[in-house]
Write an enzyme that holds these catalytic residues in place. Sequence first.
Site: not given
Length: 498
Positions: A112-114
């Site tokens: 999810f860091k993207d």
Amino acid sequence: MLYTTTRRGQEHIEGSQAILNGLGADGGLYLPEAIPHFTEEELKTLMKMDYNGKAKVILGEFLTDFTQEEIQHCVDAAYNQKSFSDPAVTPLRSLNDRCAVLELYHGPTSAFKDVALQILPHLLTTSARKNGDKRTFIILVATSGDTGKAALEGFKDVPGIKIMVFYPNDGVSLVQKLQMSTQEGSNLQVLSVEGNFDDTQNGVKALFSDVALNQLLEKNGMTFSSANSINWGRLVPQIVYYFEAYAQKIEEGSIAFGDEINFTVPTGNFGNILAGYYAKEMGLPIRRLICAANQNDVLKDFIRSGIYDRNRPFHKTHSPSMDILISSNLERLLYLISDQDKSFVSQLMDELKDHGVYTIHTDLLKKIQKTFWSDSCGDPETTDTIRQVYDEYGYLLDTHTAVAYGVYEKYVMQTEDKTPNVIVSTASPYKFNLAVGEAILQTGASDDELKLLEEIRAKSGMPIPLGLTGLDQKTIRFREVIPKDQMKGSLMDYLGLK
Ligand SMILES: *Cc1c(COP(=O)(O)O)cnc(C)c1O
């Protein structure tokens, strides 16, 4: 809209400057001086927009010194079919009437860091341009796995930026190691450091605060910047998907406009769940934010007792991105919940630094408990949950999301709250093959992470994300392992400062 910090300093600066600075001069975290609020009509209009439309409105509310064109450029450069494999960017999958999963892992690195790190480079370069700042930004990252790869993908070949990632040689999974060591791009360097994550992180912190080094950089037209989740530029893009989830619930007919929903969030540094709190404060009908912890359950104890105590053993778990004892973004919640009491927050943070523990007053705890609820899941429960959800729904969770699912079940048991719930899913199951394989494959399955990719695919039928296929065929560009006292030397070499 101006930004200030959570501590005693009296900075009042624009959003673009907060993004460039990263951390306040007083050591505090930047946040906007007020939270924008949508009227019912505005919220209805927002619900009809696509992901990028929502992102433009929400970022525009916070980054008021950006022009509409600048916001548009940043959003469209980050969220498109080239970077995100699902047209919805963050699709929602319903498991049953009451529970759905919001998949945040369809970006280039399958975590999810993207969502934040695909847009942060654009926000940063736009901020630099607006402020006439012509220095080269040197992004330093210490990573336990997901952040490093997501930052490399986000910042690769971005003009005006160089990025250097340090990871602990014995602290990341094989898939994560291969993702980083095969990274393409001409403005980046990846180094493996002997030791554990703490050694790596302490090394990076020492570089950031090295006065002589900072002066040398300035003399050469460079400056350090950070891509970690204390930067406001990482937090604000995360608010968007809470609105997106709500819109998708309406569209599939499982709620009506105005109905309340809950979110369960697998939590480490408290960035993701804090974005949910901002969404609630902006008018999104959120009833509860359920904070899911693994065996490192410092947040669970805090939300239940008002005592934050990091003096406890550190556990390495199946959900490594949540193996954290100091959740930096909690500082922002303390600021908001105490009605912006800067000296109160400064005092708590001093106590945390000096003694590793602080306690808040019952009144304040009650305010937090009105919205937040928390529990934890250990490793055996996590793998059991992956197996159980797979058997029941044919749906495969990664270890972090499984912690959230397990905690959500405890919430329902203990509170009997039947409000529709969204589990926030933070990674593809293919990033954590050992534990996922243990959960759904027969004994005798491979213990080779790359072979497991294929075995899990054969069993589940779920496609392997593009970025994780053929990892063993890619050229390894970064092989170097350095002792921890050589981080500064390697940095100077890379920047040509010797
Ligand atoms: C970073 C991360 C988390 C924790 O998110 P926070 O914003 O730090 O609370 C959870 N799951 C995965 C897979 C992550 O990469």
